[in-house]
Write a protein that holds these residues in place. Sequence first.
Motif, short mmCIF file in Angstrom:
data_model
loop_
_atom_site.label_atom_id
_atom_site.label_comp_id
_atom_site.label_asym_id
_atom_site.label_seq_id
_atom_site.Cartn_x
_atom_site.Cartn_y
_atom_site.Cartn_z
N PRO A 278 0.82 -1.21 0.00
CA PRO A 278 0.00 0.00 0.00
C PRO A 278 0.85 1.26 0.00
N LYS A 279 0.27 2.32 -0.54
CA LYS A 279 0.99 3.58 -0.66
C LYS A 279 0.68 4.48 0.52
N GLY A 280 1.69 5.04 1.12
CA GLY A 280 1.50 5.97 2.24
C GLY A 280 1.36 7.39 1.70
N VAL A 281 0.12 7.77 1.40
CA VAL A 281 -0.13 9.08 0.80
C VAL A 281 0.07 10.18 1.85
N VAL A 282 0.92 11.16 1.51
CA VAL A 282 1.24 12.24 2.47
C VAL A 282 0.46 13.51 2.11
N HIS A 283 -0.28 14.03 3.08
CA HIS A 283 -0.93 15.33 2.90
C HIS A 283 -0.33 16.34 3.86
N THR A 284 -0.20 17.56 3.40
CA THR A 284 0.38 18.59 4.26
C THR A 284 -0.72 19.51 4.80
N THR A 285 -0.32 20.48 5.62
CA THR A 285 -1.31 21.14 6.46
C THR A 285 -2.22 22.15 5.74
N ALA A 286 -1.66 23.21 5.19
CA ALA A 286 -2.50 24.32 4.76
C ALA A 286 -3.36 24.00 3.54
N GLY A 287 -2.73 23.47 2.51
CA GLY A 287 -3.46 23.22 1.26
C GLY A 287 -4.60 22.25 1.47
N TYR A 288 -4.33 21.19 2.21
CA TYR A 288 -5.35 20.18 2.48
C TYR A 288 -6.51 20.80 3.26
N LEU A 289 -6.16 21.52 4.31
CA LEU A 289 -7.19 22.09 5.19
C LEU A 289 -8.05 23.12 4.44
#
Length: 662
Positions: A278-289
């Motif tokens: 499985p792929k560990g998809v990384v999301h960051t703080t500002a853009g995602y929020l």
Amino acid sequence: MSNERAQGLLLDRLINSPLQHASQSVFKDMTSYEALCKEAQKEPELFWSRLAQEHLQWDHPFSHVLDKSHAPFYRWFDDGALNASVNCLDRHLGTECEHKVAIHFETVDGKVTSVTYRTLYERVCQLANALKERGVEKGDRVLIYLPMGDEGVVAMLACARIGAIHVVVFAGFSAIALHERLQDTGAVAVITANVQCRSGRELPLKAGVDDAIALGGCEHVGTILVYERTATAWPRQEGRDFSYAELVSQQPTECAPVSVSAEHPLFILYTSGSTGKPKGVVHTTAGYLLWAKLTMLWSYDIQPSDVFWCTADIGWITGHTYVTYGPLAAGATQVIMEGVPLYPDASRVWKTIQRHAVTTFYTAPTLIRALIKAAAQEDVYAPESYDLSSLRLLSSVGEPIDATAWRWFYEHVGHGRCPYVDTFFQTETGGHVITPIPGVTPLVPGSCTLPLPGMDVVIVDEAGEPRPWGQGGLLVIASPWPAMARTLWRDDERYRQSYFPEELGGTLYLAGDGAVRDEDTGYFRITGRIDDVLNVSGHRLGTTEIESALSRLDHAVAEVAVVGQPDPSTGEAVCAFVVLKKSDYGEEVARQIAQELRQQVARDISPIAKPKFIRFGSNLPKTRSGKVMRRLLRSFAQGEKEAQDISTLEDPSVLDHFSVIY
Ligand code: WTA
């Protein structure tokens, strides 16, 4: 066809469904929608910069909007600083939101706890302090393995508060899957529960964490925090394992938030890919929020009076964005349900809407199909038997919704007065990509209609060239957007290869789905995955993962191939073609091995990945060059025996052996 006739047919198909009590602050009509799309196209950086300033609370303002210098590893609002939990909680304190209910949590036995924004804030601070006491610091990974409930939301926000990166693992995943994620992330702490209550049973959860750690190589886990859902005892290792009562309940109800860079990872969420692990998809703080909040406003016109109910588990992206971050950033009231909506029976769904006067109901086509079936059986399961007049908007995600199910939901649940918002998105996109604007976009049953402003969605051919309307191709997103995944955890190269393939020029984000635009309306229709990823009840499952699990039963199995098969209830079902080592087995043995195979998959991955159909044969169909002919297996599984050219097949009779289904 005459123009007039075409126009008539078109109008016939479109449903104009006005949204009740619409705030209409952003989109009054299609013209304002188109104007926003144009603004995004013309000056994307100005567009996103304006929205990020308007919708997020920054500790330190950003001065760069988009850094493309290491494309496709984009960076957004890079030099800005903020905290996600502040944006979801602190921001509402001192406003009329402070004492408003953030979460109505309903347990399997029907007990309701209503948590205000103030209480949620205090609980998050307490848990954040407990994590700090255990030495968890900014950038550390914390694995969350909790059943669906308000505690999961608290856990995610507590991590965000101290800058720790959360890794939520669906509580239905096995110890082996958990071990893989613990090792891959090097998590320093685990937040779990003693048990989870599902379908009338108590299932141990903490014991699963112990099993995962016992598999070895997890010395980095220094703390296991156990939320005691019931009084049931759980295995404890002194110095490492703590109950909430011991470590959390006594903590101060204030915890200073850690201000992080806009690009600081907020979470890692694992999802199946077409190959390997499985792929560990990384999301960051500002853009995602930013996108979590904006899509609550745009796709749902969320308002202070709304009661939002998203049935997704926090173990999936829908739960991350539309249970935790979106509703809270928007200051909404929401319902969270423990267990599964269909237990003890389908009436639970309608009773919940009635009890909490839910206005916005967001679910999965798989649940809708089950509700249709139940409603046909008995009146108590039929939506008509309940007062659902509070509803003003219906929505679904995860799978294509067929026009019949769409209409049933629209007519029987929404009584034709609630727009149906079919949302297309993915773990990697962070939030909605293609979705109607409720009350504005004319609807077509079974279509997710048009992209949201700022989402540059295009359909291309295998060489990356745009396809005309009416002709299917690959769904790509041609420009970066703030909520896009940034990378795969510790695997930049796999990120680039999976999502920005060279064959398409290396700059287009490849979603992995096929799509086509309607010739008349330009509306998008998702035609399904183009890779070896299955969609079973809206859950993404990799065929290779399932194949590996099946092959591990190596005393019996020589070779396997897994394909998807259309299924009326789960959308797609897992179908396994298995070649056994011994050829002289009887029916009884076959049945027993089939059972063992299913158990093996449940143990290695999760019960949701168990093959519904298992077929045994003496050889897998292969080309002369030795490649398994998956397309042939797929059409065989669907009963389309002669539909394919089998001239390249070494031995055309091999398929006949696979006729019996176990
Ligand atoms: C599928 C779930 C058709 C699609 C949010 C996508 C859909 C995958 C829709 C992502 C929809 C999601 N219509 N298909 N409205 N929404 N999908 O990452 O194949 O678990 O690529 O995210 O679900 O699954 P994931």
